[in-house]
Design a protein around this motif. Structure first.
Motif, mmCIF file in Angstrom:
data_model
loop_
_atom_site.group_PDB
_atom_site.id
_atom_site.type_symbol
_atom_site.label_atom_id
_atom_site.label_comp_id
_atom_site.label_asym_id
_atom_site.label_seq_id
_atom_site.Cartn_x
_atom_site.Cartn_y
_atom_site.Cartn_z
ATOM 1 N N GLU A 149 0.273 42.993 17.753
ATOM 2 C CA GLU A 149 -0.517 44.175 17.401
ATOM 3 C C GLU A 149 0.125 45.417 18.016
ATOM 4 O O GLU A 149 0.804 45.331 19.037
ATOM 5 C CB GLU A 149 -1.958 44.049 17.895
ATOM 6 C CG GLU A 149 -2.696 42.815 17.413
ATOM 7 C CD GLU A 149 -2.997 42.802 15.922
ATOM 8 O OE1 GLU A 149 -2.852 43.870 15.287
ATOM 9 O OE2 GLU A 149 -3.363 41.738 15.412
ATOM 10 N N THR A 181 -0.574 49.265 19.440
ATOM 11 C CA THR A 181 -1.531 50.259 19.903
ATOM 12 C C THR A 181 -1.529 51.451 18.939
ATOM 13 O O THR A 181 -0.453 51.871 18.510
ATOM 14 C CB THR A 181 -1.144 50.726 21.322
ATOM 15 O OG1 THR A 181 -1.001 49.570 22.163
ATOM 16 C CG2 THR A 181 -2.187 51.663 21.906
ATOM 17 N N SER A 208 -6.823 47.554 18.537
ATOM 18 C CA SER A 208 -7.315 46.811 19.700
ATOM 19 C C SER A 208 -8.439 45.878 19.281
ATOM 20 O O SER A 208 -9.323 46.266 18.511
ATOM 21 C CB SER A 208 -7.851 47.769 20.775
ATOM 22 O OG SER A 208 -6.828 48.590 21.298
ATOM 23 N N TYR A 209 -8.409 44.667 19.821
ATOM 24 C CA TYR A 209 -9.505 43.745 19.528
ATOM 25 C C TYR A 209 -10.685 44.014 20.456
ATOM 26 O O TYR A 209 -10.540 44.625 21.517
ATOM 27 C CB TYR A 209 -9.040 42.298 19.647
ATOM 28 C CG TYR A 209 -9.002 41.740 21.056
ATOM 29 C CD1 TYR A 209 -10.105 41.064 21.591
ATOM 30 C CD2 TYR A 209 -7.862 41.855 21.851
ATOM 31 C CE1 TYR A 209 -10.066 40.537 22.871
ATOM 32 C CE2 TYR A 209 -7.816 41.334 23.125
ATOM 33 C CZ TYR A 209 -8.921 40.673 23.638
ATOM 34 O OH TYR A 209 -8.891 40.155 24.903
ATOM 35 N N THR A 250 -1.665 48.685 25.326
ATOM 36 C CA THR A 250 -2.970 48.960 25.907
ATOM 37 C C THR A 250 -4.085 48.569 24.962
ATOM 38 O O THR A 250 -4.010 48.832 23.762
ATOM 39 C CB THR A 250 -3.101 50.467 26.239
ATOM 40 O OG1 THR A 250 -2.062 50.842 27.140
ATOM 41 C CG2 THR A 250 -4.442 50.776 26.868
ATOM 42 N N LEU A 251 -5.121 47.962 25.520
ATOM 43 C CA LEU A 251 -6.340 47.723 24.760
ATOM 44 C C LEU A 251 -7.273 48.903 24.970
ATOM 45 O O LEU A 251 -7.584 49.263 26.109
ATOM 46 C CB LEU A 251 -7.013 46.426 25.223
ATOM 47 C CG LEU A 251 -6.209 45.147 25.016
ATOM 48 C CD1 LEU A 251 -6.966 43.960 25.584
ATOM 49 C CD2 LEU A 251 -5.912 44.929 23.545
ATOM 50 N N PRO A 282 -12.788 50.892 21.348
ATOM 51 C CA PRO A 282 -12.151 51.221 20.071
ATOM 52 C C PRO A 282 -13.169 51.463 18.980
ATOM 53 O O PRO A 282 -14.233 50.845 18.953
ATOM 54 C CB PRO A 282 -11.318 49.969 19.776
ATOM 55 C CG PRO A 282 -12.031 48.868 20.483
ATOM 56 C CD PRO A 282 -12.587 49.482 21.724
ATOM 57 N N THR A 336 -10.270 48.508 15.203
ATOM 58 C CA THR A 336 -10.599 47.135 15.595
ATOM 59 C C THR A 336 -10.356 46.143 14.469
ATOM 60 O O THR A 336 -10.154 44.954 14.716
ATOM 61 C CB THR A 336 -12.087 47.059 16.029
ATOM 62 O OG1 THR A 336 -12.360 48.098 16.963
ATOM 63 C CG2 THR A 336 -12.401 45.718 16.686
ATOM 64 N N SER A 377 -6.827 43.854 14.477
ATOM 65 C CA SER A 377 -6.678 42.933 15.605
ATOM 66 C C SER A 377 -7.786 41.887 15.620
ATOM 67 O O SER A 377 -7.537 40.710 15.894
ATOM 68 C CB SER A 377 -6.669 43.736 16.912
ATOM 69 O OG SER A 377 -6.266 42.926 17.992
ATOM 70 N N GLN A 422 0.694 42.967 22.685
ATOM 71 C CA GLN A 422 0.182 44.311 22.445
ATOM 72 C C GLN A 422 1.296 45.296 22.752
ATOM 73 O O GLN A 422 1.752 45.395 23.893
ATOM 74 C CB GLN A 422 -1.042 44.588 23.322
ATOM 75 C CG GLN A 422 -1.750 45.904 23.026
ATOM 76 C CD GLN A 422 -2.542 45.858 21.724
ATOM 77 O OE1 GLN A 422 -3.047 44.811 21.329
ATOM 78 N NE2 GLN A 422 -2.659 47.001 21.070
ATOM 79 N N THR A 442 -0.404 54.595 24.374
ATOM 80 C CA THR A 442 -1.241 55.365 23.451
ATOM 81 C C THR A 442 -0.604 56.665 22.982
ATOM 82 O O THR A 442 -0.998 57.206 21.951
ATOM 83 C CB THR A 442 -2.591 55.700 24.109
ATOM 84 O OG1 THR A 442 -2.354 56.357 25.362
ATOM 85 C CG2 THR A 442 -3.407 54.432 24.357
#
Length: 627
Positions: free
Chosen positions: A243, A245, A248-249, A281-282, A286, A291, A294, A315, A319
């Protein structure tokens, strides 16, 4: 400061090395660049043995080979493909004779690239080029580049490409698919997809196979493809989802999904193993749009393999800078960080990122690749130069030599590209174009490209699926960058011989000698997905790709448990006679786009659904026959 080319002996012996015939969509030229500004030139040296890559992959990947499954070590790969000493010496001599003093020339530790500390004016003379400043109309991002550049004819064989030159930004990439009811879905490039399906107001009972045509869940996929198997050797195996950035899950969504659709209580609270790359980064909170991708990937990857098999989440990107496929490949292979000039500032995220809050490191060779890696993002092939796509495609080939299976979604707009863009005669792209627009990396011959199918209304899980023609169309077609690989030559030429297209040959690469995709498919329609605490129906090759990844992960579980190697690069095997009946052949449906009905599904391989959908029992039987 030295002035370069006025004394160069090569002025009368130049040939164009790369040329861009048009600007990518959304970019405009502002002004000529200031000649006195500093510029670091990155010169990517031609690798050794790349012409043998297909042959070497075939040797470890084809069932008939005595070396099947004897995958290479990273050290062996690095040694085999390192540029020759002659290439290094020739390029350094050219720079010296062009007036570049030795103190401003450096060579990477790996020996793959040379960099020159210079100025815009010097580089313009060295490359017989003119540099401009460009601006992206929507984002305001600025870019430095040229329209074309030239090299002395005797130097051309030693250089793959040079940056920054004709390449344009692809650092933030678009998820394939993820058509959900969001009002408007805004992906990371800022392009918008219209509303697709409504939020699910009612849900069928979990495990109800009678309504799979209406709502797909893991039990439906197990029934469709015969996946009645739970992993037993998860500690030996690995499965990765990539995934970028700010996608984000949301763990609470994953838990909600698991509580409804998993038979194992331990699935609730199970998290993916997070591997952050270049500041990946998560997002703490989000929004819905960030979302969807992910959540979809992880809910179905984890939902199918079950809690006994860990799933790694790669990830990628912080950002502010973002990331590209190149940044991900850097982390898997430290040599790729420097390969052919290293990361391209106009294509890739550049780290360390000195912006406030940016990631101040650079991840090169820091990450072990999983046995299976699934990615549901992609570019339009036309957005990238052939040199750039060749650079990445070769790296996927090296991963295949290591025994890694790399999956990419084939796209969701049929024969059109992302945003429904099609090509004009000059190679530019827009919604009004008429020519087909292939997807990359799906068009790379060293990845496995995954298309999408669907169940017909009121069909049962025992009925044949068709190509997805609801909400999205399975991406497929023929590359404009890559030649037809040996492993699919028979099937592709058979399709072209028996199926006459319903459109002019000028609309696509109709030579019969180009890479064709997808390679296989899986269901990509009506996926029940939890997003922001609610249940939504989602469509796309974004859904089908991690499902295929999960199926191959289960097969690897069995192989590894028997002391065998992972499946690795699967394409030579699945196109071979051994696997001839190991897929559910899809013979109905089309992938329209660019003002045409697109290609049609047909018996055998086709450029809509590939070889068909997986038959898990048959695939297991075939792969367990192999060493």
């Amino acid at each position: 400061m030295l002035i370069l080319v006025s004394a160069s002996p090569y002025l009368n012996n130049l040939s164009t090395h790369e040329r861009r015939h048009h600007l990518p969509a959304g970019w405009m030229r502002i002004d000529q660049h200031n000649a006195s500004k500093p510029l670091q030139l990155r010169i990517g040296l031609t690798q050794s043995n790349l012409s043998k890559l297909e042959e070497l992959l075939h040797d470890v990947s084809h069932p008939d080979s005595t070396n099947y499954g004897k995958h290479w070590s990273p050290a062996r790969i690095a040694k085999a493909f390192q540029p020759s000493k002659r290439s290094t010496d020739e390029v350094k001599l050219w720079l010296s004779q062009s007036g570049v003093d030795e103190g401003r020339v450096g060579i990477s530790k790996s020996g793959n690239w040379i960099h020159v500390n210079s100025t815009v004016g010097e580089v313009e003379k060295l490359l017989n080029a003119q540099y401009f400043v460009y601006r992206h109309e929507e984002s305001g991002e600025m870019h430095l580049g040229c329209e074309e550049y030239s090299l002395p004819s005797h130097i051309t064989p030693h250089i793959d490409f040079i940056t920054p030159t004709v390449h344009f930004s692809a650092a933030v990439i678009k998820p394939h698919g993820v058509a959900a009811h969001t009002g408007t879905f805004v992906n990371t490039l800022g392009y918008k997809q219209p509303p697709k399906t409504k939020k699910l107001e009612s849900l069928k009972a979990s495990g109800d196979l009678e309504r799979c045509h209406d709502q797909i869940e893991p039990a439906c996929l197990r029934a469709l493809y015969g996946m009645h198997y739970e992993p037993m050797f998860g500690e030996l195996n690995s499965f990765g989802i990539v995934e970028y950035t700010p996608q984000s899950y949301n763990q609470s969504d994953l838990d909600l999904f698991a509580s409804r659709y998993s038979s194992s209580p331990s699935a609730v609270g199970k998290e993916p193993n997070l591997v952050a790359i270049d500041g990946g980064t998560l997002i703490a909170f989000p929004n819905f749009d960030l979302t969807v991708e992910s959540n979809l990937d992880l809910e179905y990857a984890m939902g199918i393999v079950g809690p006994r098999q860990n799933v790694t989440l790669y990830q990628v990107g912080d950002t502010s800078e973002g990331a590209s496929f190149g940044n991900f490949l850097d982390a898997l292979d430290g040599a790729f960080c420097q390969f052919e000039g290293g990361d391209d500032p106009s294509e890739d995220g550049i780290y360390p990122n000195r912006r406030p809050g940016g990631y101040h490191g650079r991840d090169c060779g820091t990450t072990n690749p999983a046995n299976v890696i699934s990615t549901s993002y992609g570019y339009n092939e036309a957005e990238l130069t052939p040199a750039y796509t060749a650079r990445q495609c070769a790296e996927y080939g090296k991963l295949g030599l290591m025994g890694i299976t790399v999956l990419y979604s084939s796209g969701d707009n049929g024969v059109a590209g992302n945003r429904g863009y099609c090509l004009h005669e000059d190679g530019s792209q827009s919604e009004s174009g008429h020519n087909f627009n292939p997807s990359f990396p799906a068009s790379c011959p060293y990845v496995t490209s995954v298309g999408a199918t669907m169940m017909l209304p009121d069909a049962s899980v025992n009925d044949a699926e068709v190509a997805c023609e609801r909400t999205i169309y399975s991406g497929g077609g023929f590359s404009n960058h890559f030649e037809l690989p040996k492993y699919q030559k028979t099937q592709v030429q058979d399709y072209l011989k028996k199926n006459r297209p319903l459109f002019e040959k000028s609309r696509w690469n109709s030579t019969g000698n180009s890479r064709a995709f997808p390679d296989l498919s899986a269901n990509g329609a009506n996926y029940v997905t939890t997003i922001d605490g609610g249940f939504y129906s989602v469509f796309g090759t974004s859904a089908s790709t991690p499902v295929v990844g999960a199926i191959l992960t289960l097969i690897n579980d069995l192989r590894l448990g028997l002391g065998k190697t992972p499946t690795g690069f699967i394409n030579p095997a699945i196109y071979s006679s051994l696997f001839q009946d190991a897929f559910n052949d899809i013979t109905e449906g089309r992938n329209p786009g660019c003002g045409t009905e697109g290609f049609g599904a047909a018996p055998g391989w086709d450029p809509v659904t590939g070889l068909g959908t997986p038959s898990f029992p048959k695939l297991v039987a075939r792969w367990l026959e192999l060493p």
